[in-house]
Design a protein around this motif. Structure first.
Motif, PDB file in Angstrom:
ATOM      1  N   LEU A   1     -16.886  34.982  76.618  1.00 51.11           N
ATOM      2  CA  LEU A   1     -17.063  36.431  76.692  1.00 51.11           C
ATOM      3  C   LEU A   1     -15.953  37.063  77.517  1.00 51.11           C
ATOM      4  CD1 LEU A   1     -20.920  36.613  77.372  1.00 51.11           C
ATOM      5  CD2 LEU A   1     -19.744  36.871  75.179  1.00 51.11           C
ATOM      6  N   PHE A   2     -15.581  38.267  77.123  1.00 51.46           N
ATOM      7  CA  PHE A   2     -14.557  39.032  77.832  1.00 51.46           C
ATOM      8  C   PHE A   2     -15.236  40.249  78.460  1.00 51.46           C
ATOM      9  CE2 PHE A   2     -11.028  42.321  77.445  1.00 51.46           C
ATOM     10  CZ  PHE A   2     -10.369  41.896  78.582  1.00 51.46           C
ATOM     11  N   LEU A   3     -15.170  40.350  79.798  1.00 51.28           N
ATOM     12  CA  LEU A   3     -15.824  41.439  80.526  1.00 51.28           C
ATOM     13  C   LEU A   3     -14.783  42.469  80.962  1.00 51.28           C
ATOM     14  CD1 LEU A   3     -18.073  39.313  82.951  1.00 51.28           C
ATOM     15  CD2 LEU A   3     -18.406  39.779  80.528  1.00 51.28           C
ATOM     16  N   THR A   4     -15.112  43.763  80.792  1.00 51.56           N
ATOM     17  CA  THR A   4     -14.230  44.834  81.250  1.00 51.56           C
ATOM     18  C   THR A   4     -15.052  45.874  82.008  1.00 51.56           C
ATOM     19  OG1 THR A   4     -14.502  46.045  79.159  1.00 51.56           O
ATOM     20  CG2 THR A   4     -12.632  44.545  79.314  1.00 51.56           C
ATOM     21  N   ASN A   5     -14.330  46.812  82.628  1.00 56.82           N
ATOM     22  CA  ASN A   5     -14.937  47.896  83.421  1.00 56.82           C
ATOM     23  C   ASN A   5     -15.721  47.354  84.616  1.00 56.82           C
ATOM     24  OD1 ASN A   5     -15.205  50.717  83.804  1.00 56.82           O
ATOM     25  ND2 ASN A   5     -17.307  50.640  83.089  1.00 56.82           N
ATOM     26  N   LEU A   6     -15.175  46.315  85.234  1.00 58.88           N
ATOM     27  CA  LEU A   6     -15.816  45.743  86.423  1.00 58.88           C
ATOM     28  C   LEU A   6     -15.342  46.494  87.670  1.00 58.88           C
ATOM     29  CD1 LEU A   6     -15.364  41.944  85.599  1.00 58.88           C
ATOM     30  CD2 LEU A   6     -17.389  43.357  85.214  1.00 58.88           C
ATOM     31  N   PRO A   7     -16.210  46.696  88.656  1.00 58.83           N
ATOM     32  CA  PRO A   7     -15.787  47.393  89.882  1.00 58.83           C
ATOM     33  C   PRO A   7     -14.843  46.540  90.709  1.00 58.83           C
ATOM     34  CG  PRO A   7     -18.036  46.597  90.100  1.00 58.83           C
ATOM     35  CD  PRO A   7     -17.637  46.346  88.678  1.00 58.83           C
ATOM     36  N   GLU A   8     -14.144  47.176  91.619  1.00 64.87           N
ATOM     37  CA  GLU A   8     -13.118  46.497  92.418  1.00 64.87           C
ATOM     38  C   GLU A   8     -13.690  45.383  93.272  1.00 64.87           C
ATOM     39  OE1 GLU A   8      -9.514  47.732  95.538  1.00 64.87           O
ATOM     40  OE2 GLU A   8     -10.818  49.251  94.668  1.00 64.87           O
ATOM     41  N   GLU A   9     -14.951  45.542  93.719  1.00 65.40           N
ATOM     42  CA  GLU A   9     -15.528  44.557  94.632  1.00 65.40           C
ATOM     43  C   GLU A   9     -16.155  43.363  93.916  1.00 65.40           C
ATOM     44  OE1 GLU A   9     -18.267  48.143  94.124  1.00 65.40           O
ATOM     45  OE2 GLU A   9     -16.169  47.746  94.498  1.00 65.40           O
ATOM     46  N   THR A  10     -15.968  43.253  92.590  1.00 65.07           N
ATOM     47  CA  THR A  10     -16.542  42.136  91.835  1.00 65.07           C
ATOM     48  C   THR A  10     -16.009  40.795  92.349  1.00 65.07           C
ATOM     49  OG1 THR A  10     -16.724  43.523  89.867  1.00 65.07           O
ATOM     50  CG2 THR A  10     -16.838  41.155  89.534  1.00 65.07           C
ATOM     51  N   THR A  11     -16.910  39.839  92.505  1.00 62.51           N
ATOM     52  CA  THR A  11     -16.513  38.490  92.917  1.00 62.51           C
ATOM     53  C   THR A  11     -17.020  37.476  91.898  1.00 62.51           C
ATOM     54  OG1 THR A  11     -18.532  38.110  94.201  1.00 62.51           O
ATOM     55  CG2 THR A  11     -16.683  39.155  95.355  1.00 62.51           C
ATOM     56  N   GLU A  12     -16.455  36.284  91.952  1.00 61.29           N
ATOM     57  CA  GLU A  12     -16.883  35.211  91.052  1.00 61.29           C
ATOM     58  C   GLU A  12     -18.350  34.857  91.271  1.00 61.29           C
ATOM     59  OE1 GLU A  12     -15.675  30.558  90.139  1.00 61.29           O
ATOM     60  OE2 GLU A  12     -14.203  31.901  91.045  1.00 61.29           O
ATOM     61  N   MET A  13     -18.781  34.905  92.547  1.00 59.00           N
ATOM     62  CA  MET A  13     -20.172  34.597  92.873  1.00 59.00           C
ATOM     63  C   MET A  13     -21.129  35.613  92.245  1.00 59.00           C
ATOM     64  SD  MET A  13     -22.452  32.729  94.417  1.00 59.00           S
ATOM     65  CE  MET A  13     -21.596  31.704  95.598  1.00 59.00           C
TER      66      MET A  13
END
Length: 253
Positions: free
Chosen positions: A181-193
């Motif tokens: 899957l390809f994710l977009t429009n993620l916020p700046e503070e997104t982490t792998e966890m």
């Protein structure tokens, strides 16, 4: 004694090394699937370290969250969840039972006003200094041959006739189903966890891959396209933060 159901759940045994803002955003990411969250309280004081409160708008959401996430491994530590003993301020205000707590206020001395500067009388100002203080005379606008100069009542495209028009981005074609899957429009503070905690509830989850230098996109891999498709349908438009609805598509292969 078991506490009665409450809009607010109390969570402890949280990893104390996680920063406060990251902790709150991660809690929102995993608990917002159960219902509308009104607030998350996480304090870093010595007494409240490793603890947090999640306040839901309705009790059913809080109950479902408590049952589903009890013992969930959160930053490598199993969460311990219980109902809060009392209503939060947000819920008390909603019920109309809120009573404002009295706080002792120390009276602050009024701020000292700076003494006004004394301007010298006009007679004391030397003629040379008086001329410097006067604004320069207004000059008429210079007119280019055939009309006003650049920037006066003309859009930028007319000012620069040889300038190319910006190209409009073309919408990407939908990719055929596959296991990534390809994710977009993620916020700046997104982490792998944060993303792992969202997607590992679906069968076949393998890993999350962030893109170096890009906070707004990521890839999530599953064992097969059926499992990735189920996660895509379930989390399409999921709001990691109130202002960022996640967009999910199949990755280009």
């Amino acid at each position: 004694m078991e506490l009665r159901p409450n809009h607010t759940i109390y969570i402890n045994n949280l990893n104390e090394k996680v920063k406060k803002e990251e902790l709150k955003k991660s809690l929102y990411a995993i608990f917002s699937q159960f219902g509308q969250i009104m607030d998350i309280v996480a304090l870093k004081t010595l007494k409240m370290r490793g603890q947090a409160f999640v306040i839901f708008k309705d009790i059913n959401s809080a109950t479902q969250a408590l049952r589903s996430m009890q013992g969930f491994p959160f930053y490598d530590k199993p969460m311990r969840i219980a109902y809060s003993k009392t209503d939060s301020d947000a819920i008390a205000k909603m019920k109309g039972t809120y009573v404002e707590r009295k706080k002792e206020k120390r009276e602050k001395p009024p701020p000292k006003k700076p003494a006004p500067r004394q301007q010298p009388a006009p007679a004391q100002i030397p003629p040379q200094q008086r001329m410097q203080q006067q604004p320069p005379p207004m000059m008429p606008q210079q007119m280019a041959p055939g009309g006003p100069g650049p920037g006066i009542g003309q859009p930028p495209q007319q000012m620069m006739p040889g300038m190319a028009q910006p190209s409009q981005p073309q919408p990407q074609a939908e990719q055929p189903p596959n296991n990534i899957l390809f994710l977009t429009n993620l916020p700046e503070e997104t982490t792998e966890m944060m993303l792992s905690m969202l997607f590992n509830q679906f069968p076949g989850f393998k890993e999350v891959r962030l893109v170096p230098g890009r906070h707004d996109i990521a890839f999530v891999e599953f064992d097969n396209e059926m499992q990735s498709g189920a996660a895509r349908d379930a989390l399409q438009g999921f709001k990691i933060t109130p202002t960022h609805a996640m967009k999910i598509s199949f990755a280009k292969k």
